[in-house]
Motif scaffolding. Sequence first.
Motif, short mmCIF file in Angstrom:
data_model
loop_
_atom_site.label_atom_id
_atom_site.label_comp_id
_atom_site.label_asym_id
_atom_site.label_seq_id
_atom_site.Cartn_x
_atom_site.Cartn_y
_atom_site.Cartn_z
N LEU A 240 0.69 -1.28 -0.07
CA LEU A 240 -0.07 0.04 0.02
C LEU A 240 0.94 1.02 -0.14
O LEU A 240 1.87 1.43 0.93
CB LEU A 240 -0.85 0.03 1.08
N HIS A 241 0.45 2.15 -0.94
CA HIS A 241 1.29 3.51 -0.82
C HIS A 241 0.67 4.40 0.03
O HIS A 241 0.15 5.44 -0.24
CB HIS A 241 1.31 3.87 -2.41
N VAL A 242 1.39 4.26 1.37
CA VAL A 242 0.88 5.06 2.18
C VAL A 242 2.08 5.83 2.85
O VAL A 242 3.17 5.30 3.12
CB VAL A 242 0.48 4.18 3.40
N LYS A 243 2.06 7.27 2.94
CA LYS A 243 3.18 7.96 3.34
C LYS A 243 3.61 7.67 4.59
O LYS A 243 2.81 7.64 5.56
CB LYS A 243 2.96 9.48 3.12
N GLY A 244 4.93 7.14 4.99
CA GLY A 244 5.44 6.94 6.13
C GLY A 244 4.85 5.38 6.79
O GLY A 244 4.59 5.44 7.96
N GLY A 245 4.08 4.64 6.01
CA GLY A 245 3.58 3.37 6.10
C GLY A 245 4.51 2.46 7.14
O GLY A 245 5.73 2.35 6.95
N ILE A 246 3.73 1.77 8.08
CA ILE A 246 4.45 1.05 9.04
C ILE A 246 4.59 -0.42 8.79
O ILE A 246 5.31 -1.20 8.95
CB ILE A 246 4.10 1.38 10.51
N GLY A 247 3.16 -0.55 8.07
CA GLY A 247 3.20 -2.41 7.78
C GLY A 247 2.09 -2.03 6.56
O GLY A 247 1.43 -1.18 6.21
N SER A 248 2.01 -3.21 5.83
CA SER A 248 1.17 -3.38 4.46
C SER A 248 1.00 -4.66 4.20
O SER A 248 1.68 -5.59 4.28
CB SER A 248 1.67 -2.35 3.53
N PRO A 249 -0.25 -4.97 3.86
CA PRO A 249 -0.55 -6.21 2.90
C PRO A 249 0.57 -6.18 1.90
O PRO A 249 0.82 -5.18 1.22
CB PRO A 249 -1.85 -6.17 2.57
N PRO A 250 0.94 -7.56 1.59
CA PRO A 250 2.26 -7.52 0.29
C PRO A 250 1.82 -7.24 -0.94
O PRO A 250 2.55 -6.77 -1.79
CB PRO A 250 2.78 -8.73 0.77
N GLY A 251 0.40 -7.79 -1.25
CA GLY A 251 0.18 -7.64 -2.73
C GLY A 251 1.11 -8.39 -3.57
O GLY A 251 1.60 -7.91 -4.70
N ALA A 252 1.45 -9.61 -3.05
CA ALA A 252 2.55 -10.43 -3.80
C ALA A 252 2.07 -11.50 -4.51
O ALA A 252 0.90 -12.16 -4.53
CB ALA A 252 3.12 -11.06 -2.44
N ILE A 253 2.73 -11.82 -5.71
CA ILE A 253 2.34 -12.68 -6.67
C ILE A 253 3.54 -13.48 -7.05
O ILE A 253 4.78 -12.93 -7.37
CB ILE A 253 1.74 -12.09 -8.07
N ALA A 254 3.66 -14.74 -7.19
CA ALA A 254 4.60 -15.50 -7.37
C ALA A 254 4.15 -15.98 -9.06
O ALA A 254 3.11 -16.54 -9.09
CB ALA A 254 4.85 -16.68 -6.75
N LEU A 255 5.29 -15.79 -9.80
CA LEU A 255 5.18 -16.53 -11.13
C LEU A 255 6.20 -17.27 -11.74
O LEU A 255 7.22 -17.20 -11.30
CB LEU A 255 5.37 -14.95 -12.26
N PHE A 256 5.73 -18.42 -12.45
CA PHE A 256 6.39 -19.54 -12.65
C PHE A 256 6.66 -19.35 -14.32
O PHE A 256 5.78 -18.94 -15.22
CB PHE A 256 6.04 -20.81 -12.49
#
Length: 349
Positions: free
Chosen positions: A333-349
């Motif tokens: 998440l694009h939060v100024k000064g963000g301390i934590g965030s869901p990753p929005g992570a994707i693995a591609l093969f």
Amino acid sequence: MSDTLKTTQDRISAVAATLTGGLLGASHEFPAFDAAPKVDGEPQGSLWGFFDKDGNKDEVGTLNLLTPSVVLAASHEISTGEHIQLDWALHNVEFPGFGRKQFHQKKIDMNESGNLKYMDDEIYINTQSGSQWDSLKHFAHQATGKYYNGLTHEQAKTTDTNGIHNWCERGGIVGRGVLVDWLRWYEHKNGNAPSPVSKHEISVEELEATLKWQGTTLRPGDIMMIRSGYVRWHDNASASERKSGTQENGIAIGMQSNEKSVRWLYDHHFAAVVGDTVAFEAWPPKFEEGWCLHEWLLVQWGTPIGEMWNLEELSALCEKKGRWSFFLTSAPLHVKGGIGSPPGAIALF
């Protein structure tokens, strides 16, 4: 695995290793742990100042290793186009620990005027109550109260320094992911694995044995992930078991916190590390011994920590393919000064 596929993968790995090694060696010459320049007030092995540039203090730490050439090398991991998102559903942690609030979603009917039928929603999340990244201002060295590159706790409360927005503004997190499927290795070797809500400490020796069993080679700049079984346990536990294991119990499986672990992590120069458990390291650590991995990864080196990622489907696909490395993208998440965030992570093969 067919001989043709194996030959192709070997060729890709060789090209990727050449690209990675060439650039990493040229751009980031790491000192040995015991030879790192001494930082006043910090333990030997601190990298404060290592990534500073033009007199400006660095705020992204080991993500600096994810250079264009390293990312290009990682892209050679893509061969079939299969992809898996690694975020656990936000509502999954039914009973968040450490006094954190539950996820909440409000669905809003916007058809008040009767002219247009459409919906909005509002959500509340504590960014530490599910799949997450820990930023470099999430956890301080408990004895000194300082975060990465010398940020004080008082400064952290009033500034955006070391916030996750820095990761977003450099293009997110993109590179080569490597799954160390400790759970699959352990069950293959020993049968039933330890309970994820016990303080089982996964040792360097066990991680090395897992890598050897998988036939996986680590490279500088990798995003290293450890599967311990926490998510699998939670997905199959009853409500009472979840409450006992997460909200009423501050104990969880994870990587062992000791000198050997710290030196092993340093020597591999990961861009980031990830686990499927509460704190990546076995929790709680013994702070007084000086080897808490949060204090080393986040504070001394600026290495992001991912926690409670869902590595179950990833594990199954890696086992099916006979390879445990892949291309990884993550858009916090694009939060100024963000301390934590869901990753929005994707693995591609």
